[in-house]
Motif scaffolding. Sequence first.
Motif, PDB file in Angstrom:
ATOM      1  N   ASP A 238      -1.712   3.376  -8.920  1.00  0.00           N
ATOM      2  CA  ASP A 238      -2.597   4.250  -9.698  1.00  0.00           C
ATOM      3  C   ASP A 238      -3.716   4.867  -8.836  1.00  0.00           C
ATOM      4  O   ASP A 238      -3.744   6.072  -8.608  1.00  0.00           O
ATOM      5  CB  ASP A 238      -3.175   3.427 -10.856  1.00  0.00           C
ATOM      6  N   PHE A 239      -4.621   4.050  -8.349  1.00  0.00           N
ATOM      7  CA  PHE A 239      -5.751   4.572  -7.570  1.00  0.00           C
ATOM      8  C   PHE A 239      -5.295   5.142  -6.236  1.00  0.00           C
ATOM      9  O   PHE A 239      -5.866   6.103  -5.726  1.00  0.00           O
ATOM     10  CB  PHE A 239      -6.784   3.466  -7.305  1.00  0.00           C
ATOM     11  N   GLN A 240      -4.270   4.549  -5.657  1.00  0.00           N
ATOM     12  CA  GLN A 240      -3.832   4.995  -4.332  1.00  0.00           C
ATOM     13  C   GLN A 240      -3.232   6.392  -4.386  1.00  0.00           C
ATOM     14  O   GLN A 240      -3.433   7.200  -3.479  1.00  0.00           O
ATOM     15  CB  GLN A 240      -2.819   4.016  -3.757  1.00  0.00           C
TER      16      GLN A 240
ATOM     17  N   LEU B 108      -7.388  13.317  -1.016  1.00  0.00           N
ATOM     18  CA  LEU B 108      -7.627  13.531   0.407  1.00  0.00           C
ATOM     19  C   LEU B 108      -6.534  14.354   1.094  1.00  0.00           C
ATOM     20  O   LEU B 108      -6.747  14.883   2.177  1.00  0.00           O
ATOM     21  CB  LEU B 108      -7.817  12.182   1.107  1.00  0.00           C
TER      22      LEU B 108
ATOM     23  N   GLU C  35      -6.039   8.752  -4.749  1.00  0.00           N
ATOM     24  CA  GLU C  35      -6.735   8.918  -3.474  1.00  0.00           C
ATOM     25  C   GLU C  35      -5.950   9.852  -2.555  1.00  0.00           C
ATOM     26  O   GLU C  35      -6.521  10.724  -1.902  1.00  0.00           O
ATOM     27  CB  GLU C  35      -6.918   7.548  -2.800  1.00  0.00           C
TER      28      GLU C  35
ATOM     29  N   PHE D 210       0.846  -1.190   0.000  1.00  0.00           N
ATOM     30  CA  PHE D 210       0.000   0.000   0.000  1.00  0.00           C
ATOM     31  C   PHE D 210       0.882   1.240   0.000  1.00  0.00           C
ATOM     32  O   PHE D 210       2.063   1.172   0.311  1.00  0.00           O
ATOM     33  CB  PHE D 210      -0.951   0.021   1.209  1.00  0.00           C
ATOM     34  N   LEU D 211       0.272   2.354  -0.343  1.00  0.00           N
ATOM     35  CA  LEU D 211       0.963   3.630  -0.160  1.00  0.00           C
ATOM     36  C   LEU D 211      -0.029   4.607   0.419  1.00  0.00           C
ATOM     37  O   LEU D 211      -1.213   4.564   0.119  1.00  0.00           O
ATOM     38  CB  LEU D 211       1.577   4.132  -1.463  1.00  0.00           C
ATOM     39  N   THR D 212       0.431   5.450   1.294  1.00  0.00           N
ATOM     40  CA  THR D 212      -0.453   6.452   1.870  1.00  0.00           C
ATOM     41  C   THR D 212       0.375   7.630   2.364  1.00  0.00           C
ATOM     42  O   THR D 212       1.594   7.645   2.199  1.00  0.00           O
ATOM     43  CB  THR D 212      -1.299   5.850   3.005  1.00  0.00           C
ATOM     44  N   ALA D 213      -0.284   8.606   2.958  1.00  0.00           N
ATOM     45  CA  ALA D 213       0.424   9.777   3.465  1.00  0.00           C
ATOM     46  C   ALA D 213      -0.031  10.061   4.888  1.00  0.00           C
ATOM     47  O   ALA D 213      -1.096   9.625   5.313  1.00  0.00           O
ATOM     48  CB  ALA D 213       0.134  10.988   2.580  1.00  0.00           C
TER      49      ALA D 213
ATOM     50  N   ILE E 186     -10.593  11.194  -6.887  1.00  0.00           N
ATOM     51  CA  ILE E 186     -11.118   9.839  -7.133  1.00  0.00           C
ATOM     52  C   ILE E 186     -12.382   9.548  -6.339  1.00  0.00           C
ATOM     53  O   ILE E 186     -13.326   8.982  -6.874  1.00  0.00           O
ATOM     54  CB  ILE E 186     -10.011   8.778  -6.904  1.00  0.00           C
TER      55      ILE E 186
ATOM     56  N   LYS F  88       1.842  -0.621 -10.927  1.00  0.00           N
ATOM     57  CA  LYS F  88       0.580  -0.080 -11.394  1.00  0.00           C
ATOM     58  C   LYS F  88      -0.449   0.006 -10.261  1.00  0.00           C
ATOM     59  O   LYS F  88      -1.411   0.758 -10.332  1.00  0.00           O
ATOM     60  CB  LYS F  88       0.033  -0.938 -12.534  1.00  0.00           C
ATOM     61  N   GLY F  89      -0.228  -0.777  -9.221  1.00  0.00           N
ATOM     62  CA  GLY F  89      -1.119  -0.732  -8.076  1.00  0.00           C
ATOM     63  C   GLY F  89      -1.145   0.631  -7.397  1.00  0.00           C
ATOM     64  O   GLY F  89      -2.029   0.913  -6.590  1.00  0.00           O
TER      65      GLY F  89
END
Lengths: 150, 367
Positions: free
Chosen positions: A107-109, A116, A112, A57-60, A130, A104-105
């Motif tokens: 992309d949506f993350q 946000l 997002e 996963f990737l997030t902030a 998104i 490519k996973g």
Amino acid sequence: MTVSLSGLEIGKQLKERFPGAVVEANDQAVLVKSESLLDVARYLKDTTGLDFDYLAFLTAVDYYDYFELVYRLASLKHNHTMTLKTRCYGRENPVVPSVVKLWKGADFQERETFDLFGIKFEGHPNMKRIVLWDGFKGHPLRKDYLSDGN
Amino acid sequence: MAIKTEPFLLNIGPQHPSTHGVFRMRATMDGEVIVDMEPVFGYLHRGIEKLAEERTYNGFVSLTDRLDYLSSMSNNFAYCMAVEKLAGIKVTERCEYIRVIMAELQRIASHLIAVGAFLNDCGAFMTPIVYMIREREKILDLFEMVSGQRLTYNYMRVGGLSQDIPEEFLPALDKFLEQMPRWIDEYDQLLRQNEVLLARSRGVGILPKETAINISASGPVLRASGVKWDIRKVDPYSVYDRFEFDIPTGACGDCYDRYRVRVEEMRQSLRILGQARKQLPGGEFQTPVVQPVHLPVGEVYGHIESTRGELGFYIVSDNSIAPYRCHIRAPSFLNLTALRDMVVGWKIADAILIFGSIDIVMGEIDR
């Protein structure tokens, strides 16, 4: 059992390969400069023995002074994992390079995270909101955004 | 003279029976063939990650139910496990076993809906899904016994469970474990070699192994593409290392493989349930510690193999009563990344089927 690779060891490897790229390395994660993020990520993905082929996963996280981007990488081949971090500064126009070309996973993350947190990912083919609509004001997961909308 | 064609835009959803929730596909069509597709979602966005920052650690459990609402037990499980990891709480043996039993029952319940809805999309309208709902009801009865709820259970707590299983639970579970294998065999016999199912799903919507890994797919979608990757095996949590079970995988990653993997997973879940039932120890269901109020400063990632794949909670704590940040790694969200690549080049009727075979729940995509 999935092995969590120590950030210290990988940090050491990265320091040799990319002088000046690593800001901090501790047991849990490696923090790199955002300019070198793509090179480091590519190295982690393509180097034999590391083979981080899977972006879990990737997030902030918003720390007021800066945004911290967290990438959890895994290798299905070796069943090991690590956490890669980078920071971007400024609340007006924070930018980090996109890793979509590698995984490519992302992309949506990344979209997002842009939606946000308002962090732009340079090189993303379709950088737009998104889950919220285009006219939405603000970025709800920022700490200075209150949940009543103010 | 050649016929001149022109691409046109077709909007499917967000209110459409085959989109399984409020999901919209903006498809560019060339006749009946899809040349491009953009998924549009967010209609169910409630800002659950933001809400987590304003609730106590235990107070957030009830909101995790609303993520993937077809597997609320798994969501409870993943969240509690992540918080316990950060707080350094070790839950009791009995609690671990009850959690595993709930998670595996949930897997069967969810896969029944997945398979039933998939067959609906295939054209077997309503008949199979009604049978599968019949069986799912039995599982919901079991959940109702322990939690009083049939959809959003809010059963687990940081450090244990909200209450122990009642007396009548185990006899009912035994009865279910005795009946269920026969039911699965019954459907499988009817459907496995069914010509319509084979014609509609074999070779349709192939997701190659490399692509599946690159788009961070997980769960049955990843395994159907031939990757033997199941968090229960590769990174055993709770007491999963004490059970014997196999990881079913597919051969080529088409819709049929995804369907087969889910049916086999139900059988494997029953195997785990049988062993967990036998080994279930007595004792306390809750750790005898005070409820965690202030967690140590730090960050943690706890993940489990939920019904749809790797469900993870990334929690950052600053020693206040609420998480500083709580990110949810939702399997449906990432599996959906694969949709565009899978449907381009297929006809609209196949696209519906391919979409159904991914088995998404909008609750955890929009969050």
